[in-house]
Scaffold this active site. Structure first.
Site, mmCIF file in Angstrom:
data_model
loop_
_atom_site.group_PDB
_atom_site.id
_atom_site.type_symbol
_atom_site.label_atom_id
_atom_site.label_comp_id
_atom_site.label_asym_id
_atom_site.label_seq_id
_atom_site.Cartn_x
_atom_site.Cartn_y
_atom_site.Cartn_z
ATOM 1 N N LYS A 1 3.088 6.471 -16.008
ATOM 2 C CA LYS A 1 4.256 6.182 -15.158
ATOM 3 C C LYS A 1 5.520 6.754 -15.783
ATOM 4 O O LYS A 1 6.430 7.189 -15.067
ATOM 5 C CB LYS A 1 4.397 4.675 -14.958
ATOM 6 C CG LYS A 1 3.317 4.063 -14.073
ATOM 7 C CD LYS A 1 3.520 4.402 -12.601
ATOM 8 C CE LYS A 1 2.540 3.622 -11.728
ATOM 9 N NZ LYS A 1 2.693 3.913 -10.304
ATOM 10 N N ASN B 1 -7.595 6.996 -1.796
ATOM 11 C CA ASN B 1 -8.978 7.335 -2.156
ATOM 12 C C ASN B 1 -9.884 6.098 -2.187
ATOM 13 O O ASN B 1 -11.046 6.187 -2.538
ATOM 14 C CB ASN B 1 -9.036 8.061 -3.516
ATOM 15 C CG ASN B 1 -8.741 7.135 -4.682
ATOM 16 O OD1 ASN B 1 -8.305 5.993 -4.493
ATOM 17 N ND2 ASN B 1 -8.968 7.604 -5.892
ATOM 18 N N TYR C 1 -1.619 3.814 -18.330
ATOM 19 C CA TYR C 1 -0.766 3.401 -17.206
ATOM 20 C C TYR C 1 0.706 3.581 -17.560
ATOM 21 O O TYR C 1 1.462 4.221 -16.823
ATOM 22 C CB TYR C 1 -1.068 1.944 -16.888
ATOM 23 C CG TYR C 1 -0.343 1.363 -15.696
ATOM 24 C CD1 TYR C 1 -0.698 1.716 -14.391
ATOM 25 C CD2 TYR C 1 0.687 0.429 -15.872
ATOM 26 C CE1 TYR C 1 -0.049 1.162 -13.300
ATOM 27 C CE2 TYR C 1 1.338 -0.129 -14.784
ATOM 28 C CZ TYR C 1 0.967 0.238 -13.499
ATOM 29 O OH TYR C 1 1.615 -0.324 -12.413
#
Ligand code: NAD
Ligand code: UDP
Length: 314
Positions: free
Chosen positions: A148, A33, A144
């Site tokens: 993950k 993106n 984050y």
């Protein structure tokens, strides 16, 4: 020749991986993106008939056919992933969900680019894959780290309940050419600061450690994990550990003539105090270990940024 999807293929690791797989004769579908990716990173491939770029956000499903999927899409620098924490979580969770669905439908092998951040601020050292981590679920790195961790859970789920062939790579700090100059990560920051004779900004007292893996070694590890059929999780990183102060001093020594001074700034909240991979599993199952010494990798990276910034040192 295989058809291989690389999500995040216009980013730092993704563009090196693209080069490697094209050179091996594969057909690469790059999905990105362009949040932290760049056209410059993929410019060398755009005339290659084996390469296709698709501007697409992995938060939305996509229908494609492939035999392998390297799922790398996610900003990796703390500056970028903290820019919009909800988007980061959506990318990690919904994005991984979508790409695993694609893997299930097409029977592709799926590799997740996970991270040493799943260990948070580790209480055991070096970090082994069976260590379950010390992550603050409401801290600034949570979007984050938890994203993950959830991506790993989804990946294991698709393996166990849907029979998808998966591999989870826990990537430790990786550096090299094609990092963005304004990326915010430590290697690119220090090199660009030193080349521009600006202050080198150490966060905290510089006693925190990291272990830096050169990009070509990382790409080799990722492709070996894909080819091995191993599920992981497997640590991929260079066990050579340095303090951030040592890294700053090394970069200043390598960039001869730099007049930069080291200055100290506040340590960001939840910044891990030390990090070093135990790579016994990678050695055993992938016959992989990094080959590039830190100094050699830094010299190559410095040469890249000299070119990028139009600055000659020395
Ligand atoms: P990067 O920021 O250079 O590349 C990430 C790429 O993903 C960019 O091209 C970005 O535009 C793209 N992207 C982000 N969100 C997207 C979305 N929603 N849809 C489609 N594309 C999207 O980072 P990198 O260093 O190349 O890291 C690649 C992967 O490796 C990431 O998943 C990261 O978590 C993981 N990783 C990297 C390191 C490291 O030191 N470089 C360490 C651990 C893990
Ligand atoms: N860091 C620093 N100065 C900078 C950028 C980063 O001292 O200009 C430190 C940061 O606080 C951390 C380490 O370097 O302790 C690695 O930071 P990076 O953002 O590269 O990756 P992390 O491993 O923290 O995700």
């Amino acid at each position: 020749m295989k058809t291989i999807i690389i999500t995040g293929g216009a980013g730092f690791i993704g563009s090196h991986l693209t080069k490697n797989l094209l050179e091996k004769g594969h057909y690469v579908l790059c999905i990105d993106n362009m949040f932290t990716g760049s056209k410059k990173n993929i410019a060398p491939f755009t005339n290659n008939p084996q390469f296709e770029f698709i501007r697409h956000d992995v938060v939305l499903p996509i229908l494609l056919e492939a035999e392998e999927i390297y799922h790398l899409a996610c900003p990796a620098s703390p500056v970028h992933y903290q820019n919009n924490p909800i988007k980061t979580l959506k990318t990690s969770v919904i994005g991984t969900f979508n790409m695993l669905g694609l893997a299930k439908r097409t029977r592709a092998r799926f590799l997740l680019a996970s991270t040493s951040e799943v260990y948070g601020d580790p209480e055991i050292h070096p970090q082994t894959e069976d260590y379950q981590g010390n992550v603050n679920p409401v801290g600034p790195r949570a979007c984050y780290d938890e994203g993950k961790r959830a991506a790993e859970t989804l990946t294991v789920g698709y393996r166990e309940y849907n029979g998808v062939s998966v591999g989870i790579a826990r990537i430790f700090n990786t550096y090299g050419p094609k990092m963005l100059p304004n990326d915010g990560r430590v290697v690119s920051n220090f090199i660009c600061q030193a080349l521009k004779n600006e202050d080198i900004t150490i966060y905290g007292d510089g006693s925190q450690t990291r272990s830096f893996c050169f990009i070509t070694d990382m790409v080799d590890g990722l492709t070996k994990l894909m080819d091995s059929g191993q599920p992981g999780p497997i640590n991929l990183g260079n066990p050579h550990e340095v303090t951030i102060k040592e890294l700053a001093e090394k970069i200043l020594t390598l960039i001869k003539g730099s007049t930069s001074k080291i200055i100290y700034k506040a340590l960001p909240k939840d910044d891990p105090t030390r990090r070093r991979p135990d790579i016994s599993l990678a050695k055993k199952f992938l016959q992989w270990e990094p080959k590039t010494p830190l100094e050699d990798g830094l010299e190559t990276t410095i040469a890249f940024f000299e070119e990028e910034l139009g600055i000659r040192n020395g």
